[in-house]
Design a protein around this motif. Sequence first.
Motif, PDB file in Angstrom:
ATOM      1  N   TYR A 186      50.699   3.769  38.350  1.00 18.00           N
ATOM      2  CA  TYR A 186      51.977   3.130  38.067  1.00 18.00           C
ATOM      3  C   TYR A 186      52.105   1.795  38.806  1.00 18.00           C
ATOM      4  O   TYR A 186      51.594   1.632  39.916  1.00 18.00           O
ATOM      5  CB  TYR A 186      53.141   4.016  38.528  1.00 18.00           C
ATOM      6  CG  TYR A 186      53.244   5.367  37.867  1.00 18.00           C
ATOM      7  CD1 TYR A 186      53.151   5.507  36.490  1.00 18.00           C
ATOM      8  CD2 TYR A 186      53.467   6.510  38.631  1.00 18.00           C
ATOM      9  CE1 TYR A 186      53.279   6.741  35.886  1.00 18.00           C
ATOM     10  CE2 TYR A 186      53.597   7.754  38.036  1.00 18.00           C
ATOM     11  CZ  TYR A 186      53.492   7.871  36.668  1.00 18.00           C
ATOM     12  OH  TYR A 186      53.625   9.095  36.074  1.00 18.00           O
ATOM     13  N   THR A 187      52.849   0.883  38.190  1.00 15.12           N
ATOM     14  CA  THR A 187      53.205  -0.356  38.894  1.00 15.12           C
ATOM     15  C   THR A 187      54.601  -0.280  39.485  1.00 15.12           C
ATOM     16  O   THR A 187      54.978  -1.110  40.312  1.00 15.12           O
ATOM     17  CB  THR A 187      53.168  -1.562  37.929  1.00 15.12           C
ATOM     18  OG1 THR A 187      54.131  -1.345  36.892  1.00 15.12           O
ATOM     19  CG2 THR A 187      51.797  -1.729  37.316  1.00 15.12           C
ATOM     20  N   ASN A 188      55.367   0.732  39.042  1.00 12.50           N
ATOM     21  CA  ASN A 188      56.761   0.844  39.467  1.00 12.50           C
ATOM     22  C   ASN A 188      57.169   2.307  39.329  1.00 12.50           C
ATOM     23  O   ASN A 188      56.772   2.975  38.375  1.00 12.50           O
ATOM     24  CB  ASN A 188      57.635  -0.053  38.580  1.00 12.50           C
ATOM     25  CG  ASN A 188      59.119   0.172  38.773  1.00 12.50           C
ATOM     26  OD1 ASN A 188      59.655   1.172  38.302  1.00 12.50           O
ATOM     27  ND2 ASN A 188      59.789  -0.741  39.435  1.00 12.50           N
ATOM     28  N   LEU A 201      57.093  -4.742  37.160  1.00  5.69           N
ATOM     29  CA  LEU A 201      57.576  -4.234  35.880  1.00  5.69           C
ATOM     30  C   LEU A 201      58.666  -5.133  35.322  1.00  5.69           C
ATOM     31  O   LEU A 201      58.656  -5.477  34.133  1.00  5.69           O
ATOM     32  CB  LEU A 201      58.102  -2.801  36.030  1.00  5.69           C
ATOM     33  CG  LEU A 201      58.651  -2.162  34.745  1.00  5.69           C
ATOM     34  CD1 LEU A 201      57.563  -2.063  33.674  1.00  5.69           C
ATOM     35  CD2 LEU A 201      59.243  -0.780  35.032  1.00  5.69           C
ATOM     36  N   SER A 229      57.185   3.199  35.549  1.00  2.42           N
ATOM     37  CA  SER A 229      56.396   2.130  34.916  1.00  2.42           C
ATOM     38  C   SER A 229      56.542   2.084  33.403  1.00  2.42           C
ATOM     39  O   SER A 229      55.724   1.471  32.719  1.00  2.42           O
ATOM     40  CB  SER A 229      54.907   2.257  35.271  1.00  2.42           C
ATOM     41  OG  SER A 229      54.688   1.905  36.612  1.00  2.42           O
TER      42      SER A 229
END
Length: 477
Positions: A186-188, A201, A229
Amino acid sequence: MPSDYRDFLELSYEELEELNLQAKEQRKKRVDPETIQEERVKWLTDTKGIKAVTVLFSDLEGRLHMLDYDKKFLLKSYDNLTFDGSSIRGFTAQRESDLRLALDWAAFYYAPADVFGSGKVLVFGEVIDKNGSHYVGDLRGVLKAFCKEQYEKNGYTLNAANEIEGFLFEGLDAERNFPLTGKFEYTNQGGYYHSLPGDPLREFIDLSAEVQRAMGFENEKDHPEVAPSQFEINYTYGDAVAAADQIQLYKLICRQVANQMGMTASFLPKPVVGVNGSGMHTNVSITNKAGKNLFWDPKGEEKISKMAWTFVDKILTHGNDICLLLNASVNAYRRLDPHFEAPNQIKASATDRGSMVRIPIGNEKSARVEVRSVGPDANPYAVLYTVFKTGLTGNVAKIKNLRQAERYLPDNIYTAIEDFKSAEWTTELLGEDVKARYAELKQASADRCPRLLGTVVKASEVQFHHEVYNQLLWGQF
């Protein structure tokens, strides 16, 4: 090579939006195609700094293909653009490979230079068979012909708006690398509507939305979705062919923006087990030549018309028949899990989001039917053709309490393939040849994956997914 020597066209986002909205308005008003062609050819001829025209078309499974034609060559040869159809999965056999591309000049887009490259414009193509007719495996052409028939015969304009969810993952080529890493990062982790203004995000959503606005999407809202994400960027409705084109552009824009950020935008329906999957809720309505919404009835049940309810009944009747067209991959059946708000029940409801079809709150302008079971990886032309043709010309089953009966969509692709192959309705939709080809492609992916999904996303679900497909990965079976 130093950029000082290049002088290719680069328009501001404001100029691009104005040009794209003008082109969109011509399409909505059904301006004569020959008039539009003359205008576009003249613009290309007169405008300096255009080096290439990118022609887009989609294969049977919905993968978007692009090829660039030199502007000078295209202006001389746009009525005779050939390509090798045998290299496109689901198209012609090698012995009968020659196909043509006809340009749909109304589906013309002025492109941001920082995303698509300077000096380029985009146009969608129509695949033409050797005999000069529309190629049956090009479902964009099939959808366009059906829309034209409905307008000429009944005065109907078929409208659609799609809510397309996706995930933003860390790293380039995250899907292709999944067989090696076994995970997506995940990025967020903020969740629904939650994202700090400067995090990756939010930056990705902002940049993608800017590009869409510049290309005439007429955005409405954008936000992080429920899962970590996950994102959704909404824009206004359009006629069915334009709406399907915009789905292809939406995914292309998101993937390119993510790539430029060193990340991956993924439209796998359920890339991570344990969180909500991604859908492509498909909102549809029909207007007449006077612009009246034929799905609206202030005195009707849930304030939609009898025509709209009949449309819904036909979708429900054929729910299992058409499931493979709306949920086109092994991974899509992970999403149809009732624990995560998944629409796996073949029923209609104004409130229950587990229903295949929902009736949203609407008014005279916005009254519509929402088909919620669609995966974001399905061929958008196949989806809209299937939904509209089924809703308008399908059958109504004699099932007691059809709209609330206890019936469920398949929970695996093998059952969906069996339902698709055995249904008379799908033969009527696609014809025997295209139906057989589509089933064969789906079977080939299914055969490379475990029959039981289990609780872990398998490498093969991603590796042999039609949107991730390339020869190198496919050969590793």
